[in-house]
Design a protein around this motif. Structure first.
Motif, PDB file in Angstrom:
ATOM      1  N   ASP A  37      -1.850 -10.033   5.942  1.00 44.44           N
ATOM      2  CA  ASP A  37      -1.879  -8.571   6.082  1.00 44.44           C
ATOM      3  C   ASP A  37      -2.730  -7.894   5.014  1.00 44.44           C
ATOM      4  N   ALA A  41      -5.832  -5.490   5.857  1.00 47.33           N
ATOM      5  CA  ALA A  41      -5.872  -4.108   5.359  1.00 47.33           C
ATOM      6  C   ALA A  41      -7.175  -3.854   4.604  1.00 47.33           C
ATOM      7  N   ARG A  44      -9.918  -3.265   7.118  1.00 46.37           N
ATOM      8  CA  ARG A  44      -9.856  -1.909   7.680  1.00 46.37           C
ATOM      9  C   ARG A  44     -10.376  -0.875   6.687  1.00 46.37           C
ATOM     10  N   ARG A  45      -9.935  -0.967   5.444  1.00 44.49           N
ATOM     11  CA  ARG A  45     -10.351   0.015   4.441  1.00 44.49           C
ATOM     12  C   ARG A  45     -11.839  -0.094   4.121  1.00 44.49           C
TER      13      ARG A  45
END
Length: 142
Positions: A37, A41, A44-45
């Motif tokens: 995860d 993340a 995505r960022r």
């Protein structure tokens, strides 16, 4: 931590001679549920900060491997594929990433980045100075 990853990527790109046209975020990898995860993340960022495709790869226990992830954008015509190293410290995984063929740039790990140091210090202070990593809540920052 995403800004530290971004800073390290940009430094590697400058050293290589310019920006990448695709980025692979390479994390350690995990076979346990939720273990990837943090890397997802970060993808995505970083994808919000960059005008190029950003994908994930894992050095162990998950797929795609960094080599597979770098090969995919090349197959689509991208030529400057960089690897953003989503690892804290140098070691076996960072050496393997540095040796990947067909990479435009490979960033350094992020543990000694000033943003990470400030985050750790703030979490430590917020926990009342307790020394256990679990009590500091570092996992939530990954």
């Amino acid at each position: 931590m995403s800004l530290a990853l971004y800073d390290r990527l940009r430094a590697a790109e400058r050293k290589a001679g310019g920006p990448a046209d695709a980025v692979v975020v390479a994390g350690a990898g995990s076979s346990r549920p939720g273990g990837n995860d943090g890397t997802l993340a970060a993808v995505r960022r970083l994808g919000l900060l960059l005008p190029v495709p950003v994908t994930a790869a894992y050095c162990s226990s998950s797929t795609p491997t960094p080599a597979e992830a770098v090969a995919r954008p090349h197959a689509l015509g991208f030529r400057r594929v960089a690897v953003a190293t989503h690892l804290l410290a140098p070691g076996r995984f960072t050496r393997a990433l540095a040796a990947l063929p067909d990479t435009w740039a490979v960033s350094e790990p992020i543990a000694d980045h000033a943003r990470v140091a400030r985050l750790v210090a703030a979490r430590y202070a917020g926990a009342g100075g307790r020394s256990s990593a679990g009590s500091v809540g570092l996992r939530a920052a990954a």
